[in-house]
Design a protein around this motif. Structure first.
Motif, short mmCIF file in Angstrom:
data_model
loop_
_atom_site.label_atom_id
_atom_site.label_comp_id
_atom_site.label_asym_id
_atom_site.label_seq_id
_atom_site.Cartn_x
_atom_site.Cartn_y
_atom_site.Cartn_z
N GLY A 297 0.82 -1.21 0.00
CA GLY A 297 0.00 0.00 0.00
C GLY A 297 0.85 1.26 0.00
N ILE B 238 -5.32 -0.92 -0.71
CA ILE B 238 -4.41 -2.02 -0.34
C ILE B 238 -3.94 -1.86 1.10
N CYS C 10 -6.44 -3.29 3.41
CA CYS C 10 -6.37 -4.75 3.37
C CYS C 10 -5.19 -5.26 4.18
N GLU C 11 -4.06 -4.53 4.13
CA GLU C 11 -2.89 -4.94 4.90
C GLU C 11 -3.11 -4.68 6.39
N TYR D 157 -8.49 -9.75 2.80
CA TYR D 157 -9.18 -9.09 1.70
C TYR D 157 -10.69 -9.28 1.81
N LEU E 212 -12.68 -6.31 0.36
CA LEU E 212 -12.19 -5.79 -0.92
C LEU E 212 -13.31 -5.23 -1.79
#
Length: 603
Positions: free
Chosen positions: A199, A412, A415-416, A421, A424
């Motif tokens: 990210g 991203i 998500c990290e 995810y 998403l």
């Protein structure tokens, strides 16, 4: 291995570094990542220690901290909230003095450190004076530590970019390579401080544009971010910033509420940007003109300190409050109050000229906005919205995507941060909608739409440059030898012998241009006397091609490429059969080269 073998191996490595572009960027990306990672380690420690001492020990404030960031522990001191405005005022005073004395050019650097990096990329040829990130970094530490509503991400972006620029200058790299290392350093700082390597890298290369990203910087930026992240987590562990449960998306009906979230974030983003610009330009810019930068930043520090003394939720970065919102521990009215308060506090802090980033406050405001939508939806539709906390995370990414025009990197990052995810689909939907809804405003002043709008890519803007120039400015006016279709090969040899021209327009009996005769077409039969009276010009001519004075040079270039002619006749705008001159292929190339040279000198 013998000494000679080692020497030969080292020579091969050096040659590969110089000749293989990808290997070179691999090495440079790793080096920048090491330096920016170590810098992120020191910067994070300084900010957290400063907060622990000034806010926790001296002021006695017990502010919540996210699970992954509380590195200093201890009982709070006696409650003395009146110290906060003293700390912030002194910080503003010192910041204004240092900036005004040593780096006055940064007063027009834009929104924050991230915007200053964007400006350096587009307008500064990737050149940062080393003292700029040093002073900005130090003053940011005290701004955040004293309670100023600012984030670490803007300063670490600028400091990482400064490392990349410094290394490029030491190695004598070109302006293009400096810019790439500038972004690589920024990516390293972001990837480390967020503990989100992918990210961070993607955010660094896309935030410089509204509608594009810097593809050439992907490799070194990813490497730099991964290395910096690895170094950072070696010291502070791999746990994400927030200690939160796993979130997932499982009911398509929930997309209705995520759509509502996008509209809410777009509205909050508009208010966030408008409030910041009003306070910065209509309040503190005028105050700076009257009393000077030092007193303006001191006044901004005083206002921020007084605000924070009575409303501690707006102090510093505020990630602890975000974690509480994700866990559902904040009521709706509290989150709404925090959204307004954080917007005002950040605008006063950064708008007055104090150092710090707008990135973290933007995530904060977006997260709280998402939390409000999530709790309202969960209250009335509990069978559909089963995890209101997920709306906080989606709100963070969607809000920043809308105000910064960077949809992929923040998505991203979230998500990290959640280590999965599961969100998403709503992340993608909300981010895309926020960008569309927020297309009329942007947080960063020096963003450009795409590469063609950036001075950094002048040499790539071939089409734009050629489209701005007209054939009428570069053709050779005058008489052009014209042939009739019925001209015999014998007569043609006499004409060619008495002219230096290589391309001849051919006209029909009606006077229309019907083709172009080239010397190349005639060469094989030119000296065959048996064909002198048999072959006519129309038998040797190829397809016609003409230009007018109003045509641009890009149109001319396409015709040269399509026909492979070296010259094309220029005809009158009023009469397409009246030839007024000719333009050479070299004239187009020369005009382009001269324009590139002039623009490069201006840069």
């Amino acid at each position: 291995m013998t000494a000679r073998g080692i020497f030969n191996l080292w020579g091969d490595i050096i040659r590969s570094y110089r000749q293989v572009g990808s290997l070179r960027w691999l090495v440079l990306g790793i080096v920048v990542g090491i330096l920016s990672g170590l810098l992120a380690v020191a910067f994070f420690a300084a900010v957290e220690f400063g907060k622990f001492m000034l806010l926790h020990k001296f002021s006695g404030m017990s502010l919540p901290a996210p699970a992954g960031e509380e590195i200093f522990h201890g009982a709070p001191g006696a409650l003395r909230p009146w110290l906060i405005p003293i700390f912030t005022t002194i910080t503003g005073l010192v910041t204004g003095w240092l900036v005004n004395k040593y780096i006055p050019e940064t007063t027009s650097g834009g929104t924050d450190g991230t915007d200053a990096t964007i400006k350096c990329f587009h307008q500064g040829a990737g050149l940062f004076r080393p003292i700029v990130p040093i002073i900005k970094g130090l003053t940011s530490v005290f701004t955040i530590a004293s309670g100023g509503s600012a984030g670490r991400e803007g300063p670490i972006t600028q400091m990482g970019a400064g490392i990349g620029s410094w290394l490029a200058q030491k190695l004598g790299l070109s302006a293009k390579e400096r810019r790439i290392l500038l972004l690589s350093g920024a990516a390293g700082g972001l990837g480390a401080i967020f503990r989100a390597p992918l990210g961070g890298a993607l955010t660094a290369i896309e935030v410089i544009y509204r509608e594009d990203f810097e593809a050439e910087a992907v490799l070194p930026s990813v490497l730099s971010s991964v290395v910096a992240y690895s170094i950072f987590t070696f010291f502070y562990g791999t746990d994400p910033i927030f200690g939160i449960p796993h979130f997932s998306f499982h009911d398509p009906r929930e997309l209705i509420f995520y759509t509502a979230l996008a509209f809410a974030c777009a509205l909050a983003g508009w208010l966030y940007v408008r409030t910041f610009r009003f306070i910065k330009f209509s309040v503190f810019a005028r105050l700076t003109d009257r009393v000077g930068l030092m007193w303006a930043t001191a006044f901004g520090g005083l206002c921020m300190g007084l605000f924070g003394m009575f409303f501690p939720e707006v102090l510093a970065g505020g990630y602890g409050w975000l974690e509480m919102s994700i866990m559902g521990e904040l009521p709706i009215m509290m989150m709404l109050t925090i959204v307004v308060g954080k917007t005002l506090a950040t605008s006063v802090t950064i708008g007055s000229g104090m150092s710090g980033g707008m990135f973290a406050p933007a995530l904060f405001v977006g997260g709280m906005t998402g939390g409000i939508v999530g709790q309202v939806a969960g209250k009335y539709y509990p069978d559909i919205v089963t995890q209101p906390g997920g709306y906080v995370l989606v709100g963070m990414a969607a809000f920043f995507a809308g105000v910064a025009k960077a949809p992929i990197g923040p998505l991203i990052m979230v998500c990290e941060l959640t280590q999965g995810y599961g969100l998403l689909a709503p992340l993608m939907l909300a981010s895309a909608l926020c960008i569309v809804l927020g297309r009329s405003f942007s947080l960063y002043e020096h963003q450009v739409d795409n590469k063609f709008e950036s001075p950094a890519h002048i040499e790539d803007a071939t089409i734009n440059i050629l489209e701005q120039m007209k054939v009428g400015e570069h053709y050779i006016p005058g008489r052009v030898t014209t042939l009739e279709e019925g001209t015999t090969l014998k007569a043609l040899t006499d004409i060619i012998a008495n002219t230096n021209e290589l391309y001849f327009p051919v006209k029909s009996e009606e006077g229309h241009i019907s083709g172009i005769l080239t010397i190349h077409n005639v060469r094989n039969v030119l000296f065959n006397q048996d064909l002198f009276d048999l072959i006519l010009t129309k038998d040797l001519a190829t397809k016609p091609a003409v230009l007018t004075c109003e045509d641009d040079l890009y149109t001319a270039l396409l015709k040269f490429v399509d026909t492979d002619y070296g010259q094309i006749p220029v005809v009158s705008q009023d009469d397409p059969d009246t030839i007024i001159g000719i333009i050479n292929r070299e004239d187009v190339f020369r005009a382009y080269a001269d324009s590139i040279r002039e623009l490069g000198n201006e840069e």
